[in-house]
Design an enzyme around this catalytic site. Sequence first.
Site, mmCIF file in Angstrom:
data_model
loop_
_atom_site.group_PDB
_atom_site.id
_atom_site.type_symbol
_atom_site.label_atom_id
_atom_site.label_comp_id
_atom_site.label_asym_id
_atom_site.label_seq_id
_atom_site.Cartn_x
_atom_site.Cartn_y
_atom_site.Cartn_z
ATOM 1 N N HIS A 166 0.806 -1.191 0.193
ATOM 2 C CA HIS A 166 0.252 -0.016 0.329
ATOM 3 C C HIS A 166 1.629 1.533 0.016
ATOM 4 O O HIS A 166 0.179 2.269 -0.194
ATOM 5 C CB HIS A 166 -0.714 0.058 1.137
ATOM 6 C CG HIS A 166 -0.127 0.173 2.590
ATOM 7 N ND1 HIS A 166 0.600 -0.926 2.770
ATOM 8 C CD2 HIS A 166 -0.044 1.729 3.021
ATOM 9 C CE1 HIS A 166 1.049 -0.183 4.374
ATOM 10 N NE2 HIS A 166 0.103 1.435 3.948
ATOM 11 N N ARG A 167 2.020 0.741 0.798
ATOM 12 C CA ARG A 167 2.740 2.610 0.420
ATOM 13 C C ARG A 167 3.558 2.580 -1.262
ATOM 14 O O ARG A 167 4.274 3.423 -0.787
ATOM 15 C CB ARG A 167 4.206 2.104 0.888
ATOM 16 C CG ARG A 167 3.297 2.241 2.612
ATOM 17 C CD ARG A 167 4.497 3.186 3.806
ATOM 18 N NE ARG A 167 5.190 1.796 3.629
ATOM 19 C CZ ARG A 167 7.455 2.017 4.322
ATOM 20 N NH1 ARG A 167 7.146 3.259 4.804
ATOM 21 N NH2 ARG A 167 8.142 1.578 3.655
ATOM 22 N N GLY A 168 3.585 1.513 -2.308
ATOM 23 C CA GLY A 168 4.219 1.632 -3.518
ATOM 24 C C GLY A 168 3.952 2.192 -4.274
ATOM 25 O O GLY A 168 2.658 3.238 -3.618
ATOM 26 N N LEU A 169 4.006 2.892 -5.770
ATOM 27 C CA LEU A 169 3.488 3.510 -6.864
ATOM 28 C C LEU A 169 1.929 3.444 -6.519
ATOM 29 O O LEU A 169 1.300 4.171 -6.205
ATOM 30 C CB LEU A 169 4.297 3.569 -7.517
ATOM 31 C CG LEU A 169 3.759 4.471 -9.152
ATOM 32 C CD1 LEU A 169 3.963 5.794 -8.657
ATOM 33 C CD2 LEU A 169 4.991 3.457 -9.988
ATOM 34 N N VAL A 170 2.285 2.019 -6.835
ATOM 35 C CA VAL A 170 0.266 1.683 -7.550
ATOM 36 C C VAL A 170 -0.481 1.323 -5.785
ATOM 37 O O VAL A 170 -1.391 1.618 -6.110
ATOM 38 C CB VAL A 170 0.557 -0.482 -7.919
ATOM 39 C CG1 VAL A 170 -0.392 -0.469 -8.115
ATOM 40 C CG2 VAL A 170 1.483 0.316 -9.668
ATOM 41 N N TYR B 33 12.381 -11.313 -13.357
ATOM 42 C CA TYR B 33 11.156 -10.681 -13.161
ATOM 43 C C TYR B 33 10.100 -10.553 -13.517
ATOM 44 O O TYR B 33 9.272 -11.097 -12.958
ATOM 45 C CB TYR B 33 11.775 -9.125 -13.172
ATOM 46 C CG TYR B 33 10.396 -8.071 -12.796
ATOM 47 C CD1 TYR B 33 9.351 -7.372 -13.630
ATOM 48 C CD2 TYR B 33 10.243 -7.934 -11.011
ATOM 49 C CE1 TYR B 33 8.620 -6.681 -13.583
ATOM 50 C CE2 TYR B 33 9.105 -6.935 -10.890
ATOM 51 C CZ TYR B 33 7.853 -6.290 -12.003
ATOM 52 O OH TYR B 33 6.992 -6.327 -12.135
ATOM 53 N N HIS C 283 12.661 3.988 -12.915
ATOM 54 C CA HIS C 283 12.225 3.940 -13.771
ATOM 55 C C HIS C 283 13.051 5.298 -15.010
ATOM 56 O O HIS C 283 13.003 6.383 -14.202
ATOM 57 C CB HIS C 283 10.582 3.186 -13.768
ATOM 58 C CG HIS C 283 10.431 1.807 -13.847
ATOM 59 N ND1 HIS C 283 9.735 1.929 -12.896
ATOM 60 C CD2 HIS C 283 11.075 0.970 -13.804
ATOM 61 C CE1 HIS C 283 9.767 0.100 -12.547
ATOM 62 N NE2 HIS C 283 10.118 -0.241 -13.419
ATOM 63 N N ASP D 170 19.194 0.194 -24.333
ATOM 64 C CA ASP D 170 18.210 0.522 -24.354
ATOM 65 C C ASP D 170 17.103 -0.298 -23.715
ATOM 66 O O ASP D 170 16.525 0.547 -23.932
ATOM 67 C CB ASP D 170 18.338 0.902 -26.161
ATOM 68 C CG ASP D 170 18.809 1.768 -27.079
ATOM 69 O OD1 ASP D 170 19.429 1.841 -27.998
ATOM 70 O OD2 ASP D 170 19.143 2.477 -26.338
HETATM 71 N N1 LIG Z 1 6.789 0.446 -11.436
HETATM 72 C C1 LIG Z 1 6.555 0.186 -13.020
HETATM 73 O O1 LIG Z 1 6.626 1.366 -14.100
HETATM 74 C C2 LIG Z 1 4.947 -0.033 -13.333
HETATM 75 C C3 LIG Z 1 4.726 -0.987 -14.641
HETATM 76 C C4 LIG Z 1 4.216 -2.158 -14.543
HETATM 77 C C5 LIG Z 1 3.679 -3.161 -13.843
HETATM 78 N N2 LIG Z 1 3.919 -2.839 -11.719
HETATM 79 C C6 LIG Z 1 3.802 -3.453 -10.928
HETATM 80 O O2 LIG Z 1 2.877 -2.769 -10.545
HETATM 81 C C7 LIG Z 1 3.095 -3.807 -9.176
HETATM 82 C C8 LIG Z 1 3.524 -2.909 -7.756
HETATM 83 O O3 LIG Z 1 4.562 -1.808 -8.507
HETATM 84 P P1 LIG Z 1 5.029 -0.268 -7.578
HETATM 85 O O4 LIG Z 1 5.740 0.531 -8.803
HETATM 86 O O5 LIG Z 1 3.822 0.487 -7.120
HETATM 87 O O6 LIG Z 1 5.862 -1.205 -6.987
HETATM 88 P P2 LIG Z 1 7.273 0.040 -5.811
HETATM 89 O O7 LIG Z 1 6.649 1.503 -5.655
HETATM 90 O O8 LIG Z 1 7.966 -0.471 -5.736
HETATM 91 O O9 LIG Z 1 6.252 -0.166 -4.594
HETATM 92 C C9 LIG Z 1 6.672 -2.066 -3.928
HETATM 93 C C10 LIG Z 1 5.947 -2.248 -2.610
HETATM 94 O O10 LIG Z 1 5.822 -3.576 -2.390
HETATM 95 C C11 LIG Z 1 6.001 -3.684 -0.628
HETATM 96 N N3 LIG Z 1 6.619 -4.704 -0.768
HETATM 97 C C12 LIG Z 1 8.306 -5.224 -1.713
HETATM 98 N N4 LIG Z 1 8.395 -6.128 -1.059
HETATM 99 C C13 LIG Z 1 7.853 -6.468 0.113
HETATM 100 C C14 LIG Z 1 8.356 -7.494 1.290
HETATM 101 N N5 LIG Z 1 8.707 -8.578 0.893
HETATM 102 N N6 LIG Z 1 6.998 -7.983 2.124
HETATM 103 C C15 LIG Z 1 5.887 -6.726 2.208
HETATM 104 N N7 LIG Z 1 5.798 -5.747 1.248
HETATM 105 C C16 LIG Z 1 6.720 -5.159 0.143
HETATM 106 C C17 LIG Z 1 6.898 -2.270 -0.605
HETATM 107 O O11 LIG Z 1 6.772 -2.469 1.247
HETATM 108 P P3 LIG Z 1 7.064 -1.694 1.657
HETATM 109 O O12 LIG Z 1 6.658 -0.240 1.035
HETATM 110 O O13 LIG Z 1 6.404 -1.142 2.987
HETATM 111 O O14 LIG Z 1 8.607 -1.531 1.320
HETATM 112 C C18 LIG Z 1 5.696 -1.431 -1.714
HETATM 113 O O15 LIG Z 1 4.513 -0.517 -0.599
HETATM 114 C C19 LIG Z 1 4.400 -4.676 -9.251
HETATM 115 O O16 LIG Z 1 3.472 -5.998 -9.270
HETATM 116 C C20 LIG Z 1 4.663 -4.068 -10.914
HETATM 117 O O17 LIG Z 1 4.947 -5.246 -11.105
HETATM 118 C C21 LIG Z 1 4.541 -1.474 -11.827
#
Ligand SMILES: NC(=O)c1ccc[n+]([C@@H]2O[C@H](COP(=O)([O-])OP(=O)(O)OC[C@H]3O[C@@H](n4cnc5c(N)ncnc54)[C@H](OP(=O)(O)O)[C@@H]3O)[C@@H](O)[C@H]2O)c1
Length: 309
Positions: A12-16, A137, A180, A270
């Site tokens: 919940h703290r991440g980008l999505v 990944y 990214h 690239d």
């Molecule tokens: N960013 C992109 O461009 C992108 C593009 C396409 C798809 N996605 C997908 O969207 C999803 C979320 O990505 P995001 O960009 O939001 O990532 P993000 O900002 O890095 O956030 C990842 C989240 O996962 C949590 N996390 C990571 N490892 C963990 C663990 N071992 N136990 C519990 N929580 C854990 C983190 O928790 P804490 O904050 O508490 O550490 C953080 O809140 C992923 O499945 C990714 O494949 C992302």
Amino acid sequence: MDKDAKIYVAGHRGLVGSALVRELARLGYGNLLLRESRELDLRNQADTLALFQAERPEYVFLAAAKVGGIAANNSFPADFIYDNLMIQNNVIHSAYLNGVAKLLLLGSTCIYPRLAPQPIREEALLTGPLEPTNEPYAIAKIAGIKLCQSYNRQYGTRFISAMPTNLYGPNDNFDLDSSHVLPALMRKFHEAKVSGSPSVTVWGSGTPYREFVHVDDVARASLFLMERYEGWEPVNIGSGQELTIRELAEKIREVVGFTGEIVFDSSKPDGTPRKLSDVSRIHQLGWRHGIELMQGLRDTYAWYLANLC
Ligand SMILES: NC(=O)c1ccc[n+]([C@@H]2O[C@H](COP(=O)([O-])OP(=O)(O)OC[C@H]3O[C@@H](n4cnc5c(N)ncnc54)[C@H](OP(=O)(O)O)[C@@H]3O)[C@@H](O)[C@H]2O)c1
């Protein structure tokens, strides 16, 4: 989903994840189950199971993952495959054992073959070799899709999966080593403007094509799919619009207000030459993106200035 249903947003703290929490709150969903990674490491099977047994969530948005740009994927391949496999295995199995009504797994369009016909249809999955720079990944995310499909087939669960294209927006990771391309460029242009530097160096040749969608659109699409999609096949989430890295750099230079030169460092990788998702499936379901790139870039830069500067 009832407004008082217990909804677990993993990550919940991440980008999505943070965009999902904003959208759920905006729509009046007040019974959210949230745990930071330091409170609950989802790589730990027993702790993950204990949370589900204690809290019994009805709906799960699986947005927890180890995520990063080309540099991070290149440097930590073992972490990217291990962490994502463990998180998905533990959450999806615990969801099944504890009768979760519906779960949405968030993957990424990097699951598709490096040279898939463009735009990339969901049917391109497992039809060719992956992009080497993020294969570990991608394999983990493909395993996540197959987990959902297999649990649906064997146990009748309602586990769906969505594949967003490259995302950007509030709460993105702006660390130059692990982020990214879009947040990295935004920070580089900002710092160059502030320091008065004559130019900004961009990784690669500038010729690859990329598609971007704002994370608030991804949150709305995720709720839309949770409400209305019961298919076992993944669904792409994207804008269906692409531009070159050079054009992206020029747009970010304009938004930041940097007036110097853009230099391309072709010694850097690239990545895949083109990655445009086919969004006809989600369009046919009735969803389209709402935030255009320039508006999204302006919002994101405003968030960056307000939160990270
Ligand atoms: N960013 C992109 O461009 C992108 C593009 C396409 C798809 N996605 C997908 O969207 C999803 C979320 O990505 P995001 O960009 O939001 O990532 P993000 O900002 O890095 O956030 C990842 C989240 O996962 C949590 N996390 C990571 N490892 C963990 C663990 N071992 N136990 C519990 N929580 C854990 C983190 O928790 P804490 O904050 O508490 O550490 C953080 O809140 C992923 O499945 C990714 O494949 C992302």
